[in-house]
Design an enzyme around this catalytic site. Sequence first.
Site, PDB file in Angstrom:
ATOM      1  N   CYS A   1       0.810  -1.158   0.092  1.00 57.17           N
ATOM      2  CA  CYS A   1       0.094  -0.045  -0.135  1.00 57.17           C
ATOM      3  C   CYS A   1       0.710   1.218   0.064  1.00 57.17           C
ATOM      4  CB  CYS A   1      -0.988  -0.158   1.110  1.00 57.17           C
ATOM      5  SG  CYS A   1      -2.456   0.924   0.829  1.00 57.17           S
TER       6      CYS A   1
ATOM      7  N   HIS B   1      -3.670  -5.172   0.610  1.00 59.54           N
ATOM      8  CA  HIS B   1      -3.425  -5.534   1.870  1.00 59.54           C
ATOM      9  C   HIS B   1      -3.410  -6.993   2.187  1.00 59.54           C
ATOM     10  CE1 HIS B   1      -2.622  -1.467   3.976  1.00 59.54           C
ATOM     11  NE2 HIS B   1      -3.485  -1.144   3.031  1.00 59.54           N
TER      12      HIS B   1
ATOM     13  N   GLU C   1      -1.527  -8.769   4.130  1.00 60.92           N
ATOM     14  CA  GLU C   1      -1.469  -9.336   5.388  1.00 60.92           C
ATOM     15  C   GLU C   1      -2.855  -9.510   6.115  1.00 60.92           C
ATOM     16  OE1 GLU C   1      -1.545  -6.035   4.269  1.00 60.92           O
ATOM     17  OE2 GLU C   1      -2.143  -4.976   5.870  1.00 60.92           O
TER      18      GLU C   1
END
Length: 243
Positions: free
Chosen positions: A110, A213, A215
């Site tokens: 990001c 994202h 994660e």
Amino acid sequence: MRRVRVGITGVLRQWEGGERSGVNAAYVRSVLQAGGIPMIIPSLLDPALADDAIDAFDALLLTGGEDVDPDYYHAVRSPRLGTVSPERDRIELALFEAARRRGLPVLGICRGIQLLNVALGGTLWQDLPSERPGAVIHLPEVERHRRTHAVRLVDESRVARALGTTHAEVNSIHHQAIRDLGAGLVASAWAEDGIVEAVETTDGPWLLGVQWHPEEFVADPDAPDVGLFRALVDAAEAAEVGR
Ligand code: MN
């Protein structure tokens, strides 16, 4: 072989009445799940110490967060620019340069993909809704792990190999994106509106950036996104063997 140490760029936040130095646990969990040792790098670190700090790591993870100051890519500030963080810009640019000098693998997420692009001389869209209005909403008002738009990946690219696919649905939590590519970068994924969603290098030290994202999918054992963290750890292990 010893486990690889992954430096994760941290944030400063006001939280429950105190100033906190840390990072979203999802990044830490993702590195742990990939077999690496996560180590948070505080943004309060003096940029002059970036080289010394990088010596402690085998890989660098540039995390999400504030907008990069447009001064760094010589653009006039948009009134729709979001929050900037001068200390994060300074330390993360210094850490990125130090990591590249030492040949460390770098994964940018990001803000991280935006920062590495700017570090390599690229530019950013400062606000997609006003500068690139279109059918794809890149900052929908949904949970962070919700997959909301498609990306098309270049076959055999680093990002496609890490995910194991050339078509993916991703989450999207950004109002900025890459405009002009930095030196040595190639785009390897796009949204349906043409917005760049991944970049990488084809030679030199391992580098990969994604605009979404990954994660946020750490709790899902079937998510292809966890492959990105595995790829970073694998690259660090390979670099270690090569040193
Ligand atoms: Mn997006």
